[in-house]
Motif scaffolding. Structure first.
Motif, PDB file in Angstrom:
ATOM      1  N   ALA A   2       0.840  -1.191   0.000  1.00 42.57           N
ATOM      2  CA  ALA A   2       0.000   0.000   0.000  1.00 42.57           C
ATOM      3  C   ALA A   2       0.875   1.240   0.000  1.00 42.57           C
ATOM      4  O   ALA A   2       2.008   1.218   0.439  1.00 42.57           O
ATOM      5  CB  ALA A   2      -0.919   0.001   1.218  1.00 42.57           C
ATOM      6  N   SER A   3       0.328   2.311  -0.489  1.00 38.11           N
ATOM      7  CA  SER A   3       1.046   3.578  -0.466  1.00 38.11           C
ATOM      8  C   SER A   3       0.376   4.498   0.542  1.00 38.11           C
ATOM      9  O   SER A   3      -0.779   4.321   0.898  1.00 38.11           O
ATOM     10  CB  SER A   3       1.029   4.226  -1.856  1.00 38.11           C
ATOM     11  OG  SER A   3      -0.285   4.598  -2.205  1.00 38.11           O
ATOM     12  N   ASP A   7      -3.426   5.465  -3.194  1.00 39.99           N
ATOM     13  CA  ASP A   7      -3.618   5.284  -4.625  1.00 39.99           C
ATOM     14  C   ASP A   7      -3.152   3.928  -5.135  1.00 39.99           C
ATOM     15  O   ASP A   7      -2.961   3.755  -6.331  1.00 39.99           O
ATOM     16  CB  ASP A   7      -2.860   6.376  -5.393  1.00 39.99           C
ATOM     17  CG  ASP A   7      -3.462   7.750  -5.171  1.00 39.99           C
ATOM     18  OD1 ASP A   7      -4.672   7.796  -4.876  1.00 39.99           O
ATOM     19  OD2 ASP A   7      -2.733   8.739  -5.288  1.00 39.99           O
ATOM     20  N   HIS A   8      -2.924   2.968  -4.259  1.00 45.20           N
ATOM     21  CA  HIS A   8      -2.429   1.668  -4.710  1.00 45.20           C
ATOM     22  C   HIS A   8      -3.473   0.977  -5.584  1.00 45.20           C
ATOM     23  O   HIS A   8      -4.661   1.300  -5.567  1.00 45.20           O
ATOM     24  CB  HIS A   8      -2.041   0.800  -3.512  1.00 45.20           C
ATOM     25  CG  HIS A   8      -3.134   0.584  -2.519  1.00 45.20           C
ATOM     26  ND1 HIS A   8      -4.088  -0.388  -2.688  1.00 45.20           N
ATOM     27  CD2 HIS A   8      -3.416   1.207  -1.356  1.00 45.20           C
ATOM     28  CE1 HIS A   8      -4.913  -0.361  -1.662  1.00 45.20           C
ATOM     29  NE2 HIS A   8      -4.533   0.607  -0.841  1.00 45.20           N
ATOM     30  N   ALA A   9      -3.016   0.005  -6.357  1.00 45.31           N
ATOM     31  CA  ALA A   9      -3.868  -0.599  -7.378  1.00 45.31           C
ATOM     32  C   ALA A   9      -4.808  -1.663  -6.849  1.00 45.31           C
ATOM     33  O   ALA A   9      -5.614  -2.215  -7.593  1.00 45.31           O
ATOM     34  CB  ALA A   9      -2.979  -1.207  -8.469  1.00 45.31           C
ATOM     35  N   PHE A 359      -9.368  -3.278  -1.915  1.00 44.01           N
ATOM     36  CA  PHE A 359      -8.405  -2.273  -1.470  1.00 44.01           C
ATOM     37  C   PHE A 359      -8.258  -2.293   0.055  1.00 44.01           C
ATOM     38  O   PHE A 359      -9.193  -1.911   0.765  1.00 44.01           O
ATOM     39  CB  PHE A 359      -8.852  -0.884  -1.933  1.00 44.01           C
ATOM     40  CG  PHE A 359      -8.858  -0.746  -3.420  1.00 44.01           C
ATOM     41  CD1 PHE A 359      -7.742  -0.267  -4.092  1.00 44.01           C
ATOM     42  CD2 PHE A 359      -9.962  -1.138  -4.163  1.00 44.01           C
ATOM     43  CE1 PHE A 359      -7.729  -0.162  -5.474  1.00 44.01           C
ATOM     44  CE2 PHE A 359      -9.955  -1.032  -5.546  1.00 44.01           C
ATOM     45  CZ  PHE A 359      -8.829  -0.556  -6.202  1.00 44.01           C
ATOM     46  N   TRP A 362      -5.075   2.249   3.397  1.00 44.43           N
ATOM     47  CA  TRP A 362      -3.808   2.803   2.885  1.00 44.43           C
ATOM     48  C   TRP A 362      -2.658   2.632   3.853  1.00 44.43           C
ATOM     49  O   TRP A 362      -1.494   2.589   3.454  1.00 44.43           O
ATOM     50  CB  TRP A 362      -3.996   4.291   2.565  1.00 44.43           C
ATOM     51  CG  TRP A 362      -4.269   5.151   3.776  1.00 44.43           C
ATOM     52  CD1 TRP A 362      -5.497   5.478   4.266  1.00 44.43           C
ATOM     53  CD2 TRP A 362      -3.319   5.758   4.639  1.00 44.43           C
ATOM     54  NE1 TRP A 362      -5.373   6.256   5.392  1.00 44.43           N
ATOM     55  CE2 TRP A 362      -4.039   6.459   5.660  1.00 44.43           C
ATOM     56  CE3 TRP A 362      -1.923   5.803   4.681  1.00 44.43           C
ATOM     57  CZ2 TRP A 362      -3.416   7.156   6.668  1.00 44.43           C
ATOM     58  CZ3 TRP A 362      -1.290   6.513   5.695  1.00 44.43           C
ATOM     59  CH2 TRP A 362      -2.043   7.181   6.683  1.00 44.43           C
TER      60      TRP A 362
END
Length: 364
Positions: A2-3, A7-9, A359, A362
């Motif tokens: 994760a970022s 905005d991770h995919a 998801f 984050w």
């Protein structure tokens, strides 16, 4: 994984109903290899710990907070390795101790969908090893023209509607978690003041007569789930039984389960109320049903004294539960105290609900 900006995919995930459970299915390669990091991701995507699991896809119940981690197997004769993860709803805990035969039902269709197994026509047999316990099962899936069929006429109690059948045969479930079918070597033990059978034919289970804890065994599920005094008593028995079953301190484990049994009431062979372990199950789990059916054929056990058993070495045992019944096919060898279950089979269904990307938070 994760970022910090969110905005991770995401991660490829398929949400499936398997039997009477629901879970998230992942390829092992798509998850962190480090267990602590993997568990953090699974807790996040399910929304745990939170009683509502509002920030994830979990259903706020143990039966809908499950995960399958799937990969090709390197074991000779095995197609797929499957790791089952029970994600706690309200605690930061991922338990990989037990099996789950309901989620297992979806592993074959998922493996075919992800290209791990090539489908044939009209059926595809997938041999699956449960990594948790080493248990091996054969799944027979309808695949007309090489495509998984989900429509059909099979029905299982606890699931609305109809679907294609998935036949499951367990090849070596005996003692998969505890090391022996009867970890104490006896079909009956006296634990915390009651007679019980401590048994593992795919799931560590404590089987006891409902009457031994002052219940009929026919109470509605919701009534038992609100029965705080009963839950305290069952936990006392469970904690005392854990070390006897080679499980140690089970305070933070989902096994052993506790099953109350009574004489059949609805035309089956045994009536059950299953605790998993702190909530009363609306039906009964796959391996729990197999294990309690096995207890029924052991002379001297509380279940044997209450069951109405069919004749012959192949017995189809109808396990009654709060929302219907679960039929288990047992193949037996020997007689009396030397009886041995050589194979257990049953029927499940599964259905793909969603396929896409999920998801984690984050900050995971």
């Amino acid at each position: 994984m994760a970022s910090t900006n969110g905005d991770h995919a995401g991660i490829a995930c398929m949400l499936m109903r398997g039997g009477t459970s629901k879970g998230a299915y992942f390829l092992a390669d798509d998850l962190p290899q480090d267990r602590a990091k993997r568990d953090a991701v699974l807790l996040s995507v399910m929304g745990s710990p939170d009683p509502r699991q509002v920030d994830g896809v979990g259903g706020a119940h143990p039966l809908t907070s499950k995960v399958a981690v799937v990969s090709r197997s390197s074991e000779p004769g095995i197609d797929i390795d499957y790791l089952f993860c029970q994600v706690s709803v309200d605690r930061p805990l991922v338990d990989t101790t037990p099996n789950c035969g309901n989620i297992l039902a979806g592993v074959g269709p998922f493996a075919i969908a992800r290209g791990l197994v090539k489908a044939s026509d009209p059926h595809t047999r997938v041999r699956v090893r449960t990594v948790n316990t080493g248990t091996v099962a054969d799944l027979l899936i309808e695949t007309p023209n090489g495509v998984v069929n989900e429509a059909g006429t099979a029905r299982i109690d606890g699931v609305p509607g109809f679907a294609a059948p998935i036949a499951i045969d367990f090849l070596d479930a005996e003692g998969s978690v505890c090391g022996a079918l009867l970890p104490t070597g006896r079909s009956v033990d006296h634990v915390a003041g009651v007679d019980v059978t401590l048994i593992d034919n795919g799931m560590p289970v404590i089987v006891l007569a409902a009457s031994s804890v002052g219940r009929s065994g026919y109470e509605p599920r919701d009534q038992l789930d609100r029965d705080a005094a009963l839950k305290v008593r069952l936990e006392e028995i469970r904690l005392a039984a854990g070390p006897l079953m080679n499980l140690g301190d089970v305070r933070d484990k989902v096994v052993p389960k506790v099953i109350l049994v009574a004489a059949p009431q609805a035309g089956g062979n045994i009536a059950t109320r299953s605790f998993i372990p702190h909530e009363c199950h609306a039906s009964i789990g796959v391996f729990a049903a197999v294990t309690v059916a096995t207890a029924c054929v052991l002379p001297g056990s509380p279940a044997h004294g209450l069951a109405v058993l069919p004749e012959g070495p192949v017995k189809v045992i109808s396990v009654e539960h709060p929302t219907g019944e679960f039929s288990v096919r047992l193949t037996l060898e020997g007689e009396g105290g030397a009886v041995k279950v050589t194979q257990a089979g049953l029927l499940r269904t599964a259905r793909k609900l969603f396929d896409g990307r999920i998801f984690p938070r984050w900050d995971v």
